[in-house]
Design a protein around this motif. Structure first.
Motif, PDB file in Angstrom:
ATOM      1  N   ASN A  32       0.816  -1.208   0.000  1.00 36.89           N
ATOM      2  CA  ASN A  32       0.000   0.000   0.000  1.00 36.89           C
ATOM      3  C   ASN A  32       0.851   1.260   0.000  1.00 36.89           C
ATOM      4  OD1 ASN A  32      -2.573  -1.097  -0.133  1.00 36.89           O
ATOM      5  ND2 ASN A  32      -2.733  -1.324   2.081  1.00 36.89           N
ATOM      6  N   ILE A  33       1.938   1.270   0.735  1.00 34.65           N
ATOM      7  CA  ILE A  33       2.767   2.475   0.807  1.00 34.65           C
ATOM      8  C   ILE A  33       3.376   2.791  -0.562  1.00 34.65           C
ATOM      9  CG2 ILE A  33       4.910   1.360   1.582  1.00 34.65           C
ATOM     10  CD1 ILE A  33       5.149   3.923   3.482  1.00 34.65           C
ATOM     11  N   ASP A  34       3.709   1.753  -1.333  1.00 31.37           N
ATOM     12  CA  ASP A  34       4.218   1.983  -2.684  1.00 31.37           C
ATOM     13  C   ASP A  34       3.133   2.572  -3.587  1.00 31.37           C
ATOM     14  OD1 ASP A  34       6.811   1.025  -2.130  1.00 31.37           O
ATOM     15  OD2 ASP A  34       6.133  -1.041  -2.423  1.00 31.37           O
ATOM     16  N   LEU A  38       3.354   6.262  -5.329  1.00 32.01           N
ATOM     17  CA  LEU A  38       3.330   6.386  -6.787  1.00 32.01           C
ATOM     18  C   LEU A  38       2.022   6.955  -7.330  1.00 32.01           C
ATOM     19  CD1 LEU A  38       5.063   3.030  -7.739  1.00 32.01           C
ATOM     20  CD2 LEU A  38       6.020   5.335  -7.921  1.00 32.01           C
ATOM     21  N   ALA A  39       0.900   6.557  -6.731  1.00 25.17           N
ATOM     22  CA  ALA A  39      -0.390   6.907  -7.312  1.00 25.17           C
ATOM     23  C   ALA A  39      -1.249   7.812  -6.428  1.00 25.17           C
ATOM     24  CB  ALA A  39      -1.172   5.627  -7.628  1.00 25.17           C
ATOM     25  N   GLY A  40      -0.861   7.974  -5.171  1.00 26.93           N
ATOM     26  CA  GLY A  40      -1.628   8.836  -4.288  1.00 26.93           C
ATOM     27  C   GLY A  40      -2.869   8.188  -3.702  1.00 26.93           C
ATOM     28  N   PHE A  41      -3.007   6.878  -3.864  1.00 28.24           N
ATOM     29  CA  PHE A  41      -4.096   6.145  -3.234  1.00 28.24           C
ATOM     30  C   PHE A  41      -3.648   4.703  -3.042  1.00 28.24           C
ATOM     31  CE2 PHE A  41      -4.814   4.358  -7.343  1.00 28.24           C
ATOM     32  CZ  PHE A  41      -5.607   3.231  -7.165  1.00 28.24           C
ATOM     33  N   CYS A  42      -4.382   3.979  -2.185  1.00 27.34           N
ATOM     34  CA  CYS A  42      -4.063   2.579  -1.941  1.00 27.34           C
ATOM     35  C   CYS A  42      -5.351   1.799  -1.697  1.00 27.34           C
ATOM     36  CB  CYS A  42      -3.103   2.438  -0.763  1.00 27.34           C
ATOM     37  SG  CYS A  42      -3.842   2.845   0.840  1.00 27.34           S
ATOM     38  N   PHE A  94       6.506   8.849   1.555  1.00 29.32           N
ATOM     39  CA  PHE A  94       5.100   9.016   1.923  1.00 29.32           C
ATOM     40  C   PHE A  94       4.872  10.366   2.598  1.00 29.32           C
ATOM     41  CE2 PHE A  94       1.633   8.656   4.990  1.00 29.32           C
ATOM     42  CZ  PHE A  94       0.589   8.333   4.132  1.00 29.32           C
ATOM     43  N   GLU A  95       5.738  10.728   3.528  1.00 23.24           N
ATOM     44  CA  GLU A  95       5.582  11.989   4.237  1.00 23.24           C
ATOM     45  C   GLU A  95       5.690  13.196   3.303  1.00 23.24           C
ATOM     46  OE1 GLU A  95       4.452  12.620   7.274  1.00 23.24           O
ATOM     47  OE2 GLU A  95       4.205  10.452   7.430  1.00 23.24           O
ATOM     48  N   SER A  96       6.544  13.099   2.304  1.00 20.19           N
ATOM     49  CA  SER A  96       6.702  14.246   1.385  1.00 20.19           C
ATOM     50  C   SER A  96       5.632  14.279   0.305  1.00 20.19           C
ATOM     51  CB  SER A  96       8.093  14.244   0.763  1.00 20.19           C
ATOM     52  OG  SER A  96       8.250  13.122  -0.090  1.00 20.19           O
ATOM     53  N   ASN A  97       4.967  13.164   0.065  1.00 18.02           N
ATOM     54  CA  ASN A  97       3.952  13.094  -1.004  1.00 18.02           C
ATOM     55  C   ASN A  97       2.565  12.793  -0.496  1.00 18.02           C
ATOM     56  OD1 ASN A  97       5.867  13.381  -3.162  1.00 18.02           O
ATOM     57  ND2 ASN A  97       6.475  11.265  -2.789  1.00 18.02           N
TER      58      ASN A  97
END
Length: 102
Positions: A32-34, A38-42, A94-97
């Motif tokens: 999920n974190i990937d 990459l996509a802004g959702f999980c 994750f924190e930056s995006n």
């Protein structure tokens, strides 16, 4: 090309959703974190959107139930089977995006 009816649109959207959910279940190797990075959702986002849609229609559904619909099993079971510990690099990305949706 003919114009789609609202019923046809709904049926096609539902079919696309089911295919996406099936694909995500098959790709348990993708964390999920990937997906978030990459996509802004999980998968969790998808289950939350499902829950939101149910609530908008007055359908009583729990967060656990919506996650089970997306994951194909209880969320805790999926985490135990497939979720690894996020690396420091994944956490930093994750924190930056981090997306703004809830």
């Amino acid at each position: 090309m003919s114009e789609l009816t609202e019923q046809q649109k709904t049926e096609l959207e539902a079919a696309a959703f089911r295919r996406l959910v099936s694909h995500l279940r098959e790709r348990s190797d993708v964390q999920n974190i990937d997906m978030m990075n990459l996509a802004g959702f999980c998968r969790n986002c998808l289950s939350n959107w499902y829950l939101d849609a149910a609530q908008e229609k007055g359908i009583m559904l729990t967060k656990d139930a919506s996650r089970e619909i997306v994951y194909g099993m209880p969320y805790e079971d999926w985490k135990n089977l497939h979720q690894g510990e996020a690396s420091d690099a994944q956490k930093a990305a994750f924190e930056s995006n981090k997306p703004s949706h809830g």
